[in-house]
Design a protein around this motif. Structure first.
Motif, PDB file in Angstrom:
ATOM      1  N   PRO A 145      -0.778   0.357  -6.853  1.00 25.48           N
ATOM      2  CA  PRO A 145      -0.149   0.151  -8.158  1.00 25.48           C
ATOM      3  C   PRO A 145      -1.028   0.680  -9.289  1.00 25.48           C
ATOM      4  O   PRO A 145      -2.255   0.557  -9.239  1.00 25.48           O
ATOM      5  CB  PRO A 145      -0.004  -1.370  -8.265  1.00 25.48           C
ATOM      6  CG  PRO A 145      -0.248  -1.906  -6.892  1.00 25.48           C
ATOM      7  CD  PRO A 145      -1.096  -0.885  -6.179  1.00 25.48           C
ATOM      8  N   ALA A 146      -0.413   1.260 -10.290  1.00 25.77           N
ATOM      9  CA  ALA A 146      -1.139   1.858 -11.418  1.00 25.77           C
ATOM     10  C   ALA A 146      -2.105   0.868 -12.051  1.00 25.77           C
ATOM     11  O   ALA A 146      -1.726  -0.256 -12.383  1.00 25.77           O
ATOM     12  CB  ALA A 146      -0.146   2.361 -12.466  1.00 25.77           C
ATOM     13  N   GLY A 147      -3.367   1.297 -12.166  1.00 31.53           N
ATOM     14  CA  GLY A 147      -4.376   0.522 -12.866  1.00 31.53           C
ATOM     15  C   GLY A 147      -4.917  -0.686 -12.131  1.00 31.53           C
ATOM     16  O   GLY A 147      -5.803  -1.360 -12.634  1.00 31.53           O
ATOM     17  N   ARG A 148      -4.422  -0.973 -10.935  1.00 35.78           N
ATOM     18  CA  ARG A 148      -4.911  -2.132 -10.180  1.00 35.78           C
ATOM     19  C   ARG A 148      -5.797  -1.668  -9.037  1.00 35.78           C
ATOM     20  O   ARG A 148      -5.472  -0.713  -8.339  1.00 35.78           O
ATOM     21  CB  ARG A 148      -3.745  -2.936  -9.615  1.00 35.78           C
ATOM     22  CG  ARG A 148      -2.995  -3.672 -10.714  1.00 35.78           C
ATOM     23  CD  ARG A 148      -2.082  -4.770 -10.236  1.00 35.78           C
ATOM     24  NE  ARG A 148      -2.350  -5.338  -8.940  1.00 35.78           N
ATOM     25  CZ  ARG A 148      -1.401  -5.684  -8.075  1.00 35.78           C
ATOM     26  NH1 ARG A 148      -0.138  -5.489  -8.355  1.00 35.78           N
ATOM     27  NH2 ARG A 148      -1.720  -6.219  -6.919  1.00 35.78           N
ATOM     28  N   THR A 149      -6.907  -2.354  -8.848  1.00 32.08           N
ATOM     29  CA  THR A 149      -7.805  -2.030  -7.747  1.00 32.08           C
ATOM     30  C   THR A 149      -7.285  -2.671  -6.467  1.00 32.08           C
ATOM     31  O   THR A 149      -6.991  -3.864  -6.444  1.00 32.08           O
ATOM     32  CB  THR A 149      -9.231  -2.508  -8.046  1.00 32.08           C
ATOM     33  OG1 THR A 149      -9.685  -1.842  -9.227  1.00 32.08           O
ATOM     34  CG2 THR A 149     -10.179  -2.204  -6.894  1.00 32.08           C
ATOM     35  N   VAL A 150      -7.146  -1.861  -5.429  1.00 33.96           N
ATOM     36  CA  VAL A 150      -6.682  -2.337  -4.129  1.00 33.96           C
ATOM     37  C   VAL A 150      -7.889  -2.404  -3.197  1.00 33.96           C
ATOM     38  O   VAL A 150      -8.594  -1.414  -3.006  1.00 33.96           O
ATOM     39  CB  VAL A 150      -5.596  -1.400  -3.550  1.00 33.96           C
ATOM     40  CG1 VAL A 150      -5.195  -1.828  -2.154  1.00 33.96           C
ATOM     41  CG2 VAL A 150      -4.391  -1.351  -4.483  1.00 33.96           C
ATOM     42  N   ALA A 151      -8.114  -3.585  -2.633  1.00 30.95           N
ATOM     43  CA  ALA A 151      -9.232  -3.785  -1.712  1.00 30.95           C
ATOM     44  C   ALA A 151      -8.812  -3.376  -0.308  1.00 30.95           C
ATOM     45  O   ALA A 151      -7.808  -3.854   0.214  1.00 30.95           O
ATOM     46  CB  ALA A 151      -9.675  -5.247  -1.730  1.00 30.95           C
ATOM     47  N   ILE A 152      -9.570  -2.468   0.264  1.00 31.90           N
ATOM     48  CA  ILE A 152      -9.416  -2.086   1.666  1.00 31.90           C
ATOM     49  C   ILE A 152     -10.540  -2.847   2.358  1.00 31.90           C
ATOM     50  O   ILE A 152     -11.709  -2.480   2.252  1.00 31.90           O
ATOM     51  CB  ILE A 152      -9.554  -0.551   1.842  1.00 31.90           C
ATOM     52  CG1 ILE A 152      -8.582   0.197   0.913  1.00 31.90           C
ATOM     53  CG2 ILE A 152      -9.367  -0.154   3.293  1.00 31.90           C
ATOM     54  CD1 ILE A 152      -7.116  -0.092   1.140  1.00 31.90           C
ATOM     55  N   GLU A 153     -10.196  -3.968   3.021  1.00 32.30           N
ATOM     56  CA  GLU A 153     -11.188  -4.930   3.486  1.00 32.30           C
ATOM     57  C   GLU A 153     -10.810  -5.493   4.849  1.00 32.30           C
ATOM     58  O   GLU A 153      -9.658  -5.357   5.270  1.00 32.30           O
ATOM     59  CB  GLU A 153     -11.324  -6.056   2.459  1.00 32.30           C
ATOM     60  CG  GLU A 153     -10.014  -6.779   2.207  1.00 32.30           C
ATOM     61  CD  GLU A 153     -10.064  -7.749   1.039  1.00 32.30           C
ATOM     62  OE1 GLU A 153     -11.118  -7.886   0.421  1.00 32.30           O
ATOM     63  OE2 GLU A 153      -9.023  -8.358   0.755  1.00 32.30           O
ATOM     64  N   PRO A 154     -11.757  -6.132   5.532  1.00 30.59           N
ATOM     65  CA  PRO A 154     -11.477  -6.620   6.881  1.00 30.59           C
ATOM     66  C   PRO A 154     -10.273  -7.568   6.972  1.00 30.59           C
ATOM     67  O   PRO A 154      -9.535  -7.536   7.946  1.00 30.59           O
ATOM     68  CB  PRO A 154     -12.768  -7.354   7.267  1.00 30.59           C
ATOM     69  CG  PRO A 154     -13.826  -6.664   6.477  1.00 30.59           C
ATOM     70  CD  PRO A 154     -13.168  -6.310   5.170  1.00 30.59           C
ATOM     71  N   GLU A 155     -10.047  -8.381   5.949  1.00 31.95           N
ATOM     72  CA  GLU A 155      -8.985  -9.388   6.023  1.00 31.95           C
ATOM     73  C   GLU A 155      -7.610  -8.871   5.612  1.00 31.95           C
ATOM     74  O   GLU A 155      -6.633  -9.605   5.660  1.00 31.95           O
ATOM     75  CB  GLU A 155      -9.326 -10.587   5.134  1.00 31.95           C
ATOM     76  CG  GLU A 155     -10.634 -11.252   5.444  1.00 31.95           C
ATOM     77  CD  GLU A 155     -11.827 -10.564   4.797  1.00 31.95           C
ATOM     78  OE1 GLU A 155     -11.653  -9.862   3.780  1.00 31.95           O
ATOM     79  OE2 GLU A 155     -12.937 -10.718   5.322  1.00 31.95           O
ATOM     80  N   GLY A 156      -7.493  -7.635   5.160  1.00 29.86           N
ATOM     81  CA  GLY A 156      -6.209  -7.115   4.684  1.00 29.86           C
ATOM     82  C   GLY A 156      -5.991  -5.711   5.209  1.00 29.86           C
ATOM     83  O   GLY A 156      -6.110  -5.447   6.401  1.00 29.86           O
ATOM     84  N   TYR A 157      -5.677  -4.800   4.300  1.00 28.13           N
ATOM     85  CA  TYR A 157      -5.594  -3.392   4.678  1.00 28.13           C
ATOM     86  C   TYR A 157      -6.991  -2.886   4.989  1.00 28.13           C
ATOM     87  O   TYR A 157      -7.953  -3.225   4.303  1.00 28.13           O
ATOM     88  CB  TYR A 157      -5.028  -2.549   3.532  1.00 28.13           C
ATOM     89  CG  TYR A 157      -3.581  -2.802   3.211  1.00 28.13           C
ATOM     90  CD1 TYR A 157      -2.576  -2.394   4.096  1.00 28.13           C
ATOM     91  CD2 TYR A 157      -3.210  -3.418   2.018  1.00 28.13           C
ATOM     92  CE1 TYR A 157      -1.232  -2.607   3.786  1.00 28.13           C
ATOM     93  CE2 TYR A 157      -1.872  -3.627   1.712  1.00 28.13           C
ATOM     94  CZ  TYR A 157      -0.892  -3.223   2.595  1.00 28.13           C
ATOM     95  OH  TYR A 157       0.427  -3.431   2.298  1.00 28.13           O
TER      96      TYR A 157
END
Length: 156
Positions: free
Chosen positions: A88-100
């Motif tokens: 999503p625009a302007g939002r930081t997306v965490a690529i992490e062990p518990e999610g994506y």
């Protein structure tokens, strides 16, 4: 004076061209492995200036690279491949062990703490324009989690 008018017109035309979306990747890391371990995960934070998607990842250290999502369902943690990760625009997306997260499968060798693992990420904006992003992910100890800015990360 016509060449000058053409130059001014060209500069004005260029100034109205919309800029491409900017996608930044921060704190990219890979979990180090033990000898013979067949897979590991890569993690990072991705921020896009416009709506987009993380479509795929590649790395020369593994035969197969997939984007997965871990989620809890009926008190059971499951991990499944996904077609993309929304950005999503302007939002930081965490690529992490518990999610994506990015799975590096069928490793070609051991990933040792401190190694720099090259990753190529393919992102696509809402208009369908694709961009390739080169990332160097530092391998962290087996028991390491993403530091998210705390005092435990990257202190050598």
């Amino acid at each position: 004076m016509k060449p000058l008018n053409a130059l001014v017109f060209s500069l004005l035309a260029l100034s109205s061209v919309p800029a491409f979306a900017q996608t930044s990747v921060e704190d990219a890391w890979v979990r180090a492995t033990v000898a013979g371990q067949p897979s590991t995960g890569a993690f990072m934070r991705i921020t896009s200036s416009d709506d987009g998607k993380l479509l795929e990842a590649k790395s020369p250290v593994a035969k197969i690279v997939q984007i997965h999502q871990s989620k809890m369902e009926n008190d059971v943690m499951s991990m499944q491949p996904v077609d993309f990760v929304p950005l999503p625009a302007g939002r930081t997306v965490a690529i992490e062990p518990e999610g994506y997260h990015v799975m590096l499968i069928d490793l070609l060798g051991q990933v040792k703490e401190g190694d720099e693992v090259p990753l190529t990420l393919m992102v696509e904006n809402a208009k369908g324009v694709k961009q390739s992003i080169e990332v160097k992910a530092r391998a962290r100890a087996l028991n390491s989690m993403a530091d998210h800015g705390d005092m435990h990360g990257d202190m050598h």
